[in-house]
Scaffold this active site. Structure first.
Site, PDB file in Angstrom:
ATOM      1  N   GLU A 166      -2.175  -3.781   4.448  1.00  0.00           N
ATOM      2  CA  GLU A 166      -3.623  -3.683   4.722  1.00  0.00           C
ATOM      3  C   GLU A 166      -4.547  -4.096   3.587  1.00  0.00           C
ATOM      4  O   GLU A 166      -5.356  -3.299   3.098  1.00  0.00           O
ATOM      5  CB  GLU A 166      -3.952  -2.250   5.140  1.00  0.00           C
ATOM      6  CG  GLU A 166      -3.295  -1.853   6.431  1.00  0.00           C
ATOM      7  CD  GLU A 166      -3.855  -0.564   7.018  1.00  0.00           C
ATOM      8  OE1 GLU A 166      -4.491   0.204   6.281  1.00  0.00           O
ATOM      9  OE2 GLU A 166      -3.669  -0.345   8.227  1.00  0.00           O
ATOM     10  N   GLU A 381       1.483  -0.465  13.133  1.00  0.00           N
ATOM     11  CA  GLU A 381       0.826   0.848  13.205  1.00  0.00           C
ATOM     12  C   GLU A 381      -0.107   0.856  14.398  1.00  0.00           C
ATOM     13  O   GLU A 381      -0.751  -0.157  14.708  1.00  0.00           O
ATOM     14  CB  GLU A 381       0.024   1.167  11.930  1.00  0.00           C
ATOM     15  CG  GLU A 381       0.872   1.393  10.706  1.00  0.00           C
ATOM     16  CD  GLU A 381       0.068   1.745   9.458  1.00  0.00           C
ATOM     17  OE1 GLU A 381      -0.999   2.386   9.582  1.00  0.00           O
ATOM     18  OE2 GLU A 381       0.514   1.365   8.368  1.00  0.00           O
TER      19      GLU A 381
HETATM   20  C1  BGP Z   1      -3.544   2.907   7.885  1.00  0.00           C
HETATM   21  C2  BGP Z   1      -2.544   3.055   6.768  1.00  0.00           C
HETATM   22  C3  BGP Z   1      -1.598   4.183   6.898  1.00  0.00           C
HETATM   23  C4  BGP Z   1      -2.097   5.372   7.677  1.00  0.00           C
HETATM   24  C5  BGP Z   1      -3.070   5.068   8.785  1.00  0.00           C
HETATM   25  C6  BGP Z   1      -3.868   6.234   9.309  1.00  0.00           C
HETATM   26  O1  BGP Z   1      -4.713   2.363   7.388  1.00  0.00           O
HETATM   27  O2  BGP Z   1      -1.760   1.903   6.627  1.00  0.00           O
HETATM   28  O3  BGP Z   1      -1.103   4.461   5.626  1.00  0.00           O
HETATM   29  O4  BGP Z   1      -2.350   6.447   6.929  1.00  0.00           O
HETATM   30  O5  BGP Z   1      -3.986   4.081   8.450  1.00  0.00           O
HETATM   31  O6  BGP Z   1      -4.968   6.491   8.494  1.00  0.00           O
HETATM   32  P1  BGP Z   1      -5.266   7.910   7.894  1.00  0.00           P
HETATM   33  O7  BGP Z   1      -4.059   8.277   7.131  1.00  0.00           O
HETATM   34  O8  BGP Z   1      -6.449   7.746   7.008  1.00  0.00           O
HETATM   35  O9  BGP Z   1      -5.529   8.801   9.035  1.00  0.00           O
END
Ligand code: BGP
Length: 481
Positions: A166, A381
């Site tokens: 990301e 994801e």
């Molecule tokens: C993405 C990341 C993850 C994950 C997810 C959810 O941006 O790659 O690492 O954490 O988001 O976000 P958050 O953890 O802020 O809820």
């Protein structure tokens, strides 16, 4: 759904090292920048630190067994650079690399394809102390040293590699994702966001080349945080704002991965505002040499943009965050006067953390990207961050998560019916883990981890309702949603 998923489609789920492993200082591992960034998060926000997380380091066999029980065909996880090279470079930490050998062995034994991410926000702290981590160009060489070692080590066992998690989100939330010293936070140093991104582009290209050089039949791509963007209204200036946002927030990354160049409109905007990265001789040739075989996408929500006048009313800013988990508590929207402003989409419901829930956005994104670049895609994801309740009889009835995932899988299926080539679906997350911005109370997993932000307890694993639901989805190869 009509047999739309090929029989070798990779169903699985994702995690990242610092969010799931714990054992932050065990067996020779030294701090990563995430251990330091999150060091005070309990005192500041009541969120757990990364020290124990979901303790996968000690539970990996159990976790892999549960993945197998769900029918996983793949597992996407990241390798912690500072576990392998505690000082970033130099001597390998034998116990650290052994952990990943064991994990990969366990996965393969259980017929689960590993999808490895080389870097997920966790630069070794030693390199931050040495020269500022990603703020300094020297990181590119050190990343190459680390990546070469890891790729070579696992060249016979890992076919799918993803590079840097990301970059788009790192630019937006640079203090959460990179350690940025106080003195750089006065608003005058925002160009560094794009400079970091430029170094990451070099590192990404190097990793692509290494996979192609070292891994027989290896495939590589970036795991990109991506949201499709809608205009707030059909007014021409909102639609134009949407195009500008698309250029700076999305095409700026995908054009690098697939065309080997910076998106022109975005780069001109950045140059005009003193934000463009310094590019040295040979950089663009290196970037262009790193060919991606696929694009991995982290999709949670769509976004919305509206026109933003450059009349002195608005100031440039980056994305805000919702720390409280109360809807509407978001601290602001990215704003580029004269280009675009991000805003809430009034037509979509959101999670408690203000992320728009939009399965159609998934179909839109996949079709759009496939049209533009004609490369296979994977979802690395996708998921719903939510509060889960553990009932007295130790069950988790997460029908809201099932509903979210069901609609997104259906949307992916539709995109595939229109010809989009998909390799894998790996929602976030396999087990509950530490959120990057909201502690452990915001949960994503199919497998509940019995811990709270206040008390890590024993991190006992419990199957949620979504566990049994996903098991059926995989068993029916996506036909039974
Ligand atoms: C993405 C990341 C993850 C994950 C997810 C959810 O941006 O790659 O690492 O954490 O988001 O976000 P958050 O953890 O802020 O809820």
């Amino acid at each position: 759904m009509n047999k739309i998923f090929p029989s070798d489609f990779l169903w699985g789920a994702s995690t990242s090292a610092y969010q799931v492993e714990g054992a932050a200082y065990e067996d020779g591992k030294k701090a990563s920048q995430q251990d330091i960034i999150n060091k005070d998060s309990y005192e500041k926000f009541g969120f757990a630190t990364a020290e124990i997380a979901s303790d996968e380091y000690h539970h990996y066999k159990e976790d892999v067994a549960l993945m197998k029980e769900m029918g996983f065909r793949c597992y996407r996880f990241s390798i912690a650079w500072s576990r392998v090279f505690p000082d970033g470079v130099g001597e390998v930490n034998e116990k650290g690399i052994q952990y990943y050998r064991d994990l990969i062995h366990e996965l393969k034994e259980n017929g689960i394809e590993p999808i490895v991410t080389l870097y997920h926000y966790d630069c070794p702290w030693a390199l931050v102390e040495k020269y500022g981590g990603w703020l300094d160009r020297r990181i590119v060489k050190d990343f190459e040293y680390y990546a070469r070692y890891v790729i070579n080590e696992f060249k016979d066992d890992v076919k799918y590699w993803t590079t840097i998690n990301e970059q788009s989100i790192i630019v937006q939330y640079w203090t959460q994702k990179c350690y940025i010293p106080e003195e750089l936070l006065d608003g005058k140093h925002n160009q560094l966001r794009y400079q970091i991104n430029h170094y990451m582009n070099l590192a990404h290209a190097i990793a692509c080349n290494l996979v192609h050089e070292l891994v027989p039949g290896g495939l590589v791509g970036a795991p990109l945080g991506y949201s499709c963007i809608y205009p707030l209204s059909s007014k021409a200036d909102d639609v134009m704002a949407m195009q500008n946002a698309q250029a700076l927030r999305n095409d700026y990354y995908t054009d690098i991965y697939f065309k080997g160049e910076y998106n022109k409109a975005a780069q001109i905007y950045l140059e005009k505002h003193g934000l463009a990265p310094v590019i040295e001789e040979g950089d663009m040739e290196l970037i262009a040499s790193g060919k991606s075989d696929f694009l991995a996408l982290n999709y949670y929500a769509s976004e919305c943009a509206c026109a933003c006048p450059d009349d002195g009313t608005y100031k440039m800013r980056w994305s805000g965050v919702n720390r409280s988990g109360k809807k509407g508590d978001i601290s602001g929207f990215e704003t580029h006067p004269g280009f675009y402003q991000m805003c809430k989409n009034p037509k979509l419901d959101t999670t408690d953390w203000d992320w728009a829930i939009d399965p159609i956005g998934m179909e839109y994104m996949l079709r759009d990207l496939y049209n533009n670049y004609n490369k296979p895609l994977m979802i690395t994801e996708n998921g719903l961050g939510a509060y889960d309740t553990l009932t007295d009889d130790r069950k988790i009835h997460d029908d809201y998560r099932i509903d979210y995932l069901k609609k997104h899988i259906a949307a992916m299926g539709k995109a595939m019916e229109y010809g989009v080539e998909m390799i894998a679906y790996c929602p976030w997350s396999a087990v509950d883990l530490l959120s990057t911005s909201n502690g452990v109370k915001k949960r994503y997993g199919f497998i509940y981890v019995d811990r709270t932000d206040d008390d890590p307890k024993q991190c006992e694993r419990i199957r949620k309702d979504s566990f049994y639901w996903y098991q059926k989805v995989i068993e029916s190869n996506g036909e039974e949603l």
